[in-house]
Design a protein around this motif. Sequence first.
Motif, short mmCIF file in Angstrom:
data_model
loop_
_atom_site.label_atom_id
_atom_site.label_comp_id
_atom_site.label_asym_id
_atom_site.label_seq_id
_atom_site.Cartn_x
_atom_site.Cartn_y
_atom_site.Cartn_z
N HIS A 64 0.87 -1.19 0.00
CA HIS A 64 0.00 0.00 0.00
C HIS A 64 0.90 1.24 0.00
O HIS A 64 2.13 1.12 0.08
CB HIS A 64 -0.96 -0.02 1.19
CG HIS A 64 -0.30 0.08 2.53
ND1 HIS A 64 0.52 -0.90 3.03
CD2 HIS A 64 -0.36 1.04 3.49
CE1 HIS A 64 0.96 -0.55 4.23
NE2 HIS A 64 0.44 0.64 4.53
N HIS A 68 1.31 3.94 2.06
CA HIS A 68 1.80 4.72 3.21
C HIS A 68 3.32 4.88 3.08
O HIS A 68 4.02 3.95 2.66
CB HIS A 68 1.44 4.03 4.53
CG HIS A 68 0.04 4.35 4.99
ND1 HIS A 68 -0.73 3.46 5.70
CD2 HIS A 68 -0.72 5.47 4.82
CE1 HIS A 68 -1.92 4.03 5.96
NE2 HIS A 68 -1.93 5.24 5.43
N ASP A 78 5.83 4.79 4.99
CA ASP A 78 6.79 3.86 5.61
C ASP A 78 6.99 2.58 4.79
O ASP A 78 7.83 1.75 5.12
CB ASP A 78 6.37 3.53 7.06
CG ASP A 78 4.97 2.97 7.20
OD1 ASP A 78 4.09 3.35 6.41
OD2 ASP A 78 4.74 2.14 8.11
N HIS A 79 6.23 2.44 3.68
CA HIS A 79 6.37 1.24 2.83
C HIS A 79 6.94 1.54 1.45
O HIS A 79 7.26 0.62 0.70
CB HIS A 79 5.01 0.54 2.68
CG HIS A 79 4.50 0.02 3.97
ND1 HIS A 79 4.47 -1.33 4.29
CD2 HIS A 79 4.05 0.67 5.08
CE1 HIS A 79 4.01 -1.47 5.51
NE2 HIS A 79 3.74 -0.28 6.02
N HIS A 100 -6.88 -2.26 5.74
CA HIS A 100 -6.01 -1.20 6.28
C HIS A 100 -6.51 0.14 5.75
O HIS A 100 -7.42 0.72 6.31
CB HIS A 100 -4.56 -1.50 5.88
CG HIS A 100 -3.56 -0.55 6.46
ND1 HIS A 100 -3.50 -0.28 7.80
CD2 HIS A 100 -2.58 0.18 5.87
CE1 HIS A 100 -2.52 0.60 8.01
NE2 HIS A 100 -1.96 0.90 6.86
N ASP A 145 0.14 -4.13 6.15
CA ASP A 145 -0.50 -3.51 7.30
C ASP A 145 -1.98 -3.88 7.26
O ASP A 145 -2.62 -3.70 6.22
CB ASP A 145 -0.40 -1.98 7.21
CG ASP A 145 1.02 -1.48 7.46
OD1 ASP A 145 1.92 -2.31 7.60
OD2 ASP A 145 1.19 -0.24 7.52
N HIS A 154 -4.46 -1.38 12.33
CA HIS A 154 -3.33 -2.30 12.49
C HIS A 154 -3.77 -3.46 13.39
O HIS A 154 -4.91 -3.50 13.82
CB HIS A 154 -2.13 -1.57 13.11
CG HIS A 154 -1.45 -0.66 12.16
ND1 HIS A 154 -0.79 -1.13 11.04
CD2 HIS A 154 -1.34 0.70 12.14
CE1 HIS A 154 -0.29 -0.09 10.37
NE2 HIS A 154 -0.62 1.03 11.01
ZN LIG Z 1 0.06 1.55 6.47
#
Ligand SMILES: [Zn+2]
Length: 299
Positions: free
Chosen positions: A62, A64, A66-67, A139, A208, A244
Motif C-alpha cells: 500500500h 503509506h 513507511d512502505h 487497512h 498492514d 493495524h
Molecule cells: Zn500503512
Amino acid sequence: MESEIVFLGTGSATPTVKRNHTSIFFRFKSDRFLFDCGEGTQRQMMKSKTSATKINAIFITHFHGDHILGIPGLIQTLNLRGREKDLLIIGPEGTEDLVRIMEKLGSYEKAFDIKVKEVDEGKALETDEYFFKMFPVRHRKNSLGLVFQQKPVKHIDEEKLVEDHGLEPGPLYKKIKQGEEVEWQGENINPEDYVFKEKGLKICYSGDTRPCVRLVNEAKDADLLIHDSTFSQDVLDRAKKTNHSTAKEAAEVAREAQVKKLILTHFSPRYKKVHKLRDEARKVFHNTETAEDLKSISF
Ligand SMILES: [Zn+2]
Ligand SMILES: [Zn+2]
C-alpha cells in the motif's frame, strides 16, 4: 539454502535508532524480491549483503510512506550503478502513477526501464517454479497482502527404482521425472510408481492490516506468516483506530490459518523492546518469533 528472508526494516510510522522503515528481502534460488521498500532500505541491503542491483521485482502492499519512500533513492542508485535490466514494481491500483512520479524525482541519467503491474487480487507474478498472489486486506483503500507459493516439487524414489529394476541415477531419471514411461532391460517402468510430489514452500505477508478472514484463508497452512503486530493488546483501541493488529490478534490469525510459524513485525516506535509482544502472542500461538532489523531466515 534454496530460499532466504531478511528483515530490512521492522518499524512502523517513524523509524527509530534500531528500526528501519518496513522492507523484507526475499530470495528464491537466484530470484530476488523486496516486499515493500521503506526509507533507508538500500543501506539496509548493503549491511545485509542482499545485493540491490540483482532485485527482480518490488512488491508494494500500500502507499503509506513507511512502505514506499525507499524506492526513489533505490532507483537512483541502480541507475548510477548502470543497471540495464528492467525492474518490475507490482502493487495496488495507483502504482503506475506513483512510480512515474518517483522516476521524476532527483536528477540522474536513466539506465533501465521500470515496468509496473497493478493488481487488485490474484496472481501477481508466475514462473514454472512458483507464483506470487496478492489479495485485499483491511487497512486503507487498496491495501494488499502477499503470498509466495512454490509449486509442488517432483521427486524420484531412487531407492525403489534401484531395488525394483536395478536402475541407477542417470539420463533415464529425467524422463521418468517428466512422466514418460521408459524401457529398461526389457521392462517397462511406469513413472507413477516412482515419482511423488512434495508440497512447495508457502510464505504469507500480511502487509498492514486489521485481522481479517481473507488473510486467514490466504495464509492457510503456510510455512511462515509474517504479520503486522504494531501494538500490544492493551492498546487495542489504537490498533483499531489506525487499522493495524495487536500481537495477540496476529497470533489468532496464525492459529486459525494453522501456519507452521509466525513472525511479528511492523512495531510501533513506542516499544523499545518487543519481548512483551512476543510473549503476548505465544500465549495464543506458541511458534512465534519477533522480527528485528537484519535478522535472516533460510528455508
Ligand atoms: Zn500503512
Ligand atoms: Zn506501515
